[in-house]
Design an enzyme around this catalytic site. Structure first.
Site: not given
Ligand code: UD1
Length: 334
Positions: A124, A149, A153
């Protein structure tokens, strides 16, 4: 060639099984069904016309894994099995270390014992943390993990690298950016358990009325619109990267016995851009509100994919709109 896909009924695993079968590989899946559904096996058959072999095994059961490797002649392993919820990993670190690391060791030991030499690992972009330079290249420093998690990785990569130095195993670790979307048939896709933690499943469920309002975690990041930026990669493109990596090992094109590749599109999109793109692609409205930042989130991550482009001959072909449309089509089928 017969390829073992661990976690092959999961989100990325199932798309990779389809890609393998479409490319003429024979597939055997190991899955413990802890975060997947046996129905996926039959959905794969609907897409490819081939029912993959399947063994319900928990990789923590060393005897069962040993028996499996004795029973089947395997030419390579693509290892997806593991737990992936960041928040849960903070609550249950030992479960994550056990599920993601002892199982990895078990698989590598059996590969060594049974002289299986091709290994592809789901890593990842989380290993880079907040990178200092963008886009992120494979040479970017590995940062301290933000969660158990993430630590699995990072440690997984170390375990694999050390193993390849002392055995005949050759490995490629693919560092995924943010996988999203679903197969164009809408027969397989992401099935989040409970309330989705990741952005796209939450967006899609909000548009479908299952969730009331999407919470956008922070609009005070140092980005053009204040929301965090990620590199969203279509799961079908991601699946194809595994085939390219496997071929590289099979044809001895690898330059070292343990290689690392970024798998993303190379393009960053902010949370607000994703929401707008979803609304444009589907015509559905997504209610959202801005809330505080989520602990552990970074500001910006997007990949420099030139190494994968050059060495694997792989490039993302689908764009954000394709991915969001496919995620919506998948949701409509649920
Ligand atoms: C997350 C994990 C990452 C993992 C990946 C798997 C964290 C810190 N990282 O990535 O290690 O490999 O998932 O798919 O959790 N967001 C919102 N509202 C929501 C959900 C997300 O605003 O309800 C935003 C988050 O703040 C982020 C972006 O959307 O900026 C992407 O979030 P997400 O899909 O959860 O992925 P990551 O956090 O990048």
């Amino acid at each position: 060639m017969k390829i073992l896909v661990t976690g092959g009924l999961g989100y990325i695993g199932s798309h990779t099984v389809v890609a393998l079968q479409n490319d003429g590989y024979e597939v055997i899946i190991i899955d413990n069904l802890s975060n997947s559904n046996i129905k996926v096996l039959h959905q794969i058959k609907k897409i490819t016309g081939i029912l993959p072999d399947f063994e319900k095994i928990d990789l923590r059961d060393k005897e069962a894994v040993s028996l499996f490797f004795k029973q089947y002649k395997i030419d390579g392993v693509i290892h997806f099995a593991g737990s992936k919820a960041v928040g849960e990993s903070v609550e249950k670190p030992l479960l994550y270390y056990e599920n993601n690391l002892t199982t990895l060791i078990t698989v590598l030991k059996e590969m060594q014992k049974n002289k299986v030499s091709h290994f592809i690992f789901s890593s990842s972009c989380t290993v880079y943390g907040q990178a200092d330079k963008l886009p992120i290249t494979e040479n970017a420093p590995i940062k301290p993990a933000e969660s158990p998690y993430g630590a699995t990785k990072k440690m997984g990569e170390i375990i694999i690298k050390d193993t390849t130095k002392a055995s005949t195993i050759k490995a490629i670790a693919l560092r995924y950016f943010n996988p999203i979307g679903a197969h164009k048939s809408a027969l397989i896709g992401e099935l989040p358990l409970g309330v989705p933690q990741n952005l796209i499943p939450f967006v899609v469920q909000t548009a479908a009325g299952i969730q009331k309002t999407l919470s956008i975690f922070g609009n005070d990041y140092p980005t053009p619109d204040g929301t965090a930026i990620r590199d969203y990669i279509h799961v079908v493109d991601l699946a194809k990267a595994h085939i390219a990596a496997l071929k590289r090992l099979i044809t001895n094109k690898n330059k070292t016995n343990c290689e690392f590749f970024n798998i993303g599109t190379g393009k960053g999109s902010s949370v607000l851009e994703v929401v707008k793109a979803f609304e444009k692609a589907t015509g559905k409205k997504v209610n959202f509100k801005i809330v505080d930042r989520r602990a552990g989130d970074i500001t910006t991550a997007y990949a420099d994919t030139s190494l994968a482009n050059k060495e694997l001959g792989w490039k993302a072909e689908l764009n954000l709109e394709d991915a969001l449309k496919s995620a919506w089509a998948w949701q409509l089928k649920q």
